[in-house]
Design a protein around this motif. Sequence first.
Motif, PDB file in Angstrom:
ATOM      1  N   VAL A  43       0.865  -1.161   0.018  1.00  0.00           N
ATOM      2  CA  VAL A  43      -0.008   0.027  -0.029  1.00  0.00           C
ATOM      3  C   VAL A  43       1.032   1.369  -0.197  1.00  0.00           C
ATOM      4  CG1 VAL A  43      -1.883  -1.329   1.299  1.00  0.00           C
ATOM      5  CG2 VAL A  43      -0.049   0.198   2.422  1.00  0.00           C
ATOM      6  N   TYR A  44       0.422   2.535   0.176  1.00  0.00           N
ATOM      7  CA  TYR A  44       1.163   3.731   0.128  1.00  0.00           C
ATOM      8  C   TYR A  44       1.638   3.873   1.522  1.00  0.00           C
ATOM      9  CZ  TYR A  44       0.382   5.702  -4.709  1.00  0.00           C
ATOM     10  OH  TYR A  44       0.699   5.683  -5.808  1.00  0.00           O
ATOM     11  N   GLY A  45       2.925   4.116   1.532  1.00  0.00           N
ATOM     12  CA  GLY A  45       3.592   4.375   2.895  1.00  0.00           C
ATOM     13  C   GLY A  45       3.956   6.008   3.167  1.00  0.00           C
ATOM     14  N   LEU A  46       3.783   6.428   4.432  1.00  0.00           N
ATOM     15  CA  LEU A  46       4.143   7.724   4.794  1.00  0.00           C
ATOM     16  C   LEU A  46       5.528   7.801   5.629  1.00  0.00           C
ATOM     17  CD1 LEU A  46       3.325  10.589   5.303  1.00  0.00           C
ATOM     18  CD2 LEU A  46       2.403   9.812   7.396  1.00  0.00           C
ATOM     19  N   VAL A 182      -1.519   0.596  -6.478  1.00  0.00           N
ATOM     20  CA  VAL A 182      -0.429  -0.417  -5.858  1.00  0.00           C
ATOM     21  C   VAL A 182      -0.767  -1.935  -6.436  1.00  0.00           C
ATOM     22  CG1 VAL A 182       0.000   0.809  -3.834  1.00  0.00           C
ATOM     23  CG2 VAL A 182      -1.619  -0.891  -3.884  1.00  0.00           C
ATOM     24  N   GLY A 183       0.111  -2.933  -6.300  1.00  0.00           N
ATOM     25  CA  GLY A 183      -0.275  -4.225  -7.024  1.00  0.00           C
ATOM     26  C   GLY A 183      -0.914  -5.132  -5.805  1.00  0.00           C
ATOM     27  N   ILE A 184      -0.543  -5.239  -4.799  1.00  0.00           N
ATOM     28  CA  ILE A 184      -0.801  -6.099  -3.708  1.00  0.00           C
ATOM     29  C   ILE A 184      -2.223  -5.838  -3.012  1.00  0.00           C
ATOM     30  CG2 ILE A 184      -0.428  -7.621  -1.699  1.00  0.00           C
ATOM     31  CD1 ILE A 184       2.417  -7.761  -2.656  1.00  0.00           C
ATOM     32  N   GLY A 185      -2.314  -4.402  -2.475  1.00  0.00           N
ATOM     33  CA  GLY A 185      -3.182  -3.862  -1.909  1.00  0.00           C
ATOM     34  C   GLY A 185      -3.674  -4.064  -0.332  1.00  0.00           C
ATOM     35  N   LEU A 186      -2.736  -5.099   0.226  1.00  0.00           N
ATOM     36  CA  LEU A 186      -2.933  -5.148   1.727  1.00  0.00           C
ATOM     37  C   LEU A 186      -1.533  -5.169   2.254  1.00  0.00           C
ATOM     38  CD1 LEU A 186      -5.076  -8.544   1.966  1.00  0.00           C
ATOM     39  CD2 LEU A 186      -5.814  -6.071   2.234  1.00  0.00           C
ATOM     40  N   GLU A 187      -1.203  -4.733   3.687  1.00  0.00           N
ATOM     41  CA  GLU A 187      -0.007  -4.475   4.079  1.00  0.00           C
ATOM     42  C   GLU A 187       0.751  -5.766   4.372  1.00  0.00           C
ATOM     43  OE1 GLU A 187      -3.046  -4.124   5.428  1.00  0.00           O
ATOM     44  OE2 GLU A 187      -3.190  -2.036   5.890  1.00  0.00           O
ATOM     45  N   ARG A 202       0.952 -10.572  11.701  1.00  0.00           N
ATOM     46  CA  ARG A 202      -0.174  -9.874  10.831  1.00  0.00           C
ATOM     47  C   ARG A 202      -0.008 -10.727   9.712  1.00  0.00           C
ATOM     48  NH1 ARG A 202       0.347  -3.600   9.125  1.00  0.00           N
ATOM     49  NH2 ARG A 202       2.107  -4.242   7.990  1.00  0.00           N
ATOM     50  N   PRO A 203      -1.140 -11.262   9.035  1.00  0.00           N
ATOM     51  CA  PRO A 203      -1.285 -12.098   7.834  1.00  0.00           C
ATOM     52  C   PRO A 203      -1.084 -11.108   6.658  1.00  0.00           C
ATOM     53  CG  PRO A 203      -3.138 -12.205   8.883  1.00  0.00           C
ATOM     54  CD  PRO A 203      -2.723 -11.312   9.703  1.00  0.00           C
ATOM     55  N   GLY A 204      -0.374 -11.561   5.538  1.00  0.00           N
ATOM     56  CA  GLY A 204      -0.213 -10.793   4.430  1.00  0.00           C
ATOM     57  C   GLY A 204      -0.273 -11.712   3.236  1.00  0.00           C
TER      58      GLY A 204
END
Length: 365
Positions: A43-46, A182-187, A202-204
């Motif tokens: 996802v987008y990061g800050l 983004v490509g995946i969409g989950l963290e 945390r699953p991903g």
Amino acid sequence: METKLIHINENGTELTAQEESGLRQAGEIIKSGGLVAFPTETVYGLGGDALNPASSRKIYAAKGRPSDNPLIVHICRFEDIREIVSELPEEAIKIADAFWPGPLTMILPKSRAVPRETTGGLDTVAVRFPSHPVARRLIECSGGYVAAPSANRSGKPSPTCAGYVAEDMAGRIEMIIDGGQVGIGLESTIIDLTEESPRILRPGYVTQEMLDHVLGKVDMDVTILDSDSGRAPKAPGMKYRHYAPEGRLVIVEGEPEQVVAYINRHVEEDREKGEKTGVIGTTEVLEQYRADVVKCIGSRRAQEDIARNLFSVLRELDDEKVASIYSESFPEQGLGQAIMNRLRKAAGHRIVRLPAEEGDSRPEG
Ligand code: AMP
Ligand code: MG
């Protein structure tokens, strides 16, 4: 503060001179203590300087995030990990060989180089080496260590495109780098390597099966699988309400025909109460829903599409001011563990399991 927006071509390879100069400018902002939002494969990061306590404090303030919820430190070369951890166990090297660069975060004992502001006061640090070329180049231009949580206001769904970052962060940070969807969409998947045996916090996208394959049996934190375990999650962030749309979201589990019938019946009731209604459904049964707003999350046969669409569908339902939302449920195999983990949190664990007593079934939780 005025937030500058720059664009980088979607796959981020073969940067133009202008794009390269934009990324250098972004790197300078981070080096001098400012914040830049950027695309990653998840996802987008800050992003801020992970080794500068003032930058981490700014990240918490911009997100409205509780400061006991630690940040993930992003690197752009495997070797750089040695600077920020005090131990590098064999498992970490195996995992890095198998999944880095990529959507996986490891928890390790921190070195003195990492300020406690970045780790939420913990002695451990979360480290990720992302694969997205724009993220990697930005980290390189920023001095090598970028603390970056998801670029949403705390509690909101993580942003999967720059437009949603701007909705939450415009005026609060120096720059947003728009690198498309983004490509995946989950963290990222988070794995803890600081206890006796490795454990998923945390699953991903990197699944339990994939990790089992590399490390032997890997456990899942009980608090992920069972909301009533009564135990505090090891990843502090997992205890907060998260990913939540403004509307009231209920997950409905059961055979497809039952689920459609239940949802349509409840949509009707909610509409009679004057609420705007929404449904999150799969392609296979989509046209049977009678809600005001019906969002397609993808086909039941394509888990990756469901993962990629989940957060944007939640945001779109907010944009349309939907008050009452029902979602189908998804099988919890492979990537399904991560999808259901996020969806359950978005729903505040309101789940209806069919078949329930006709008429009086109430969501749990
Ligand atoms: P986000 O940055 O939004 O992807 O969230 C980062 C997640 O990583 C949160 O759930 C944090 O609680 C978790 N995390 C970061 N550092 C640590 C750590 N040292 N130990 C356990 N969990 C961590
Ligand atoms: Mg987040």
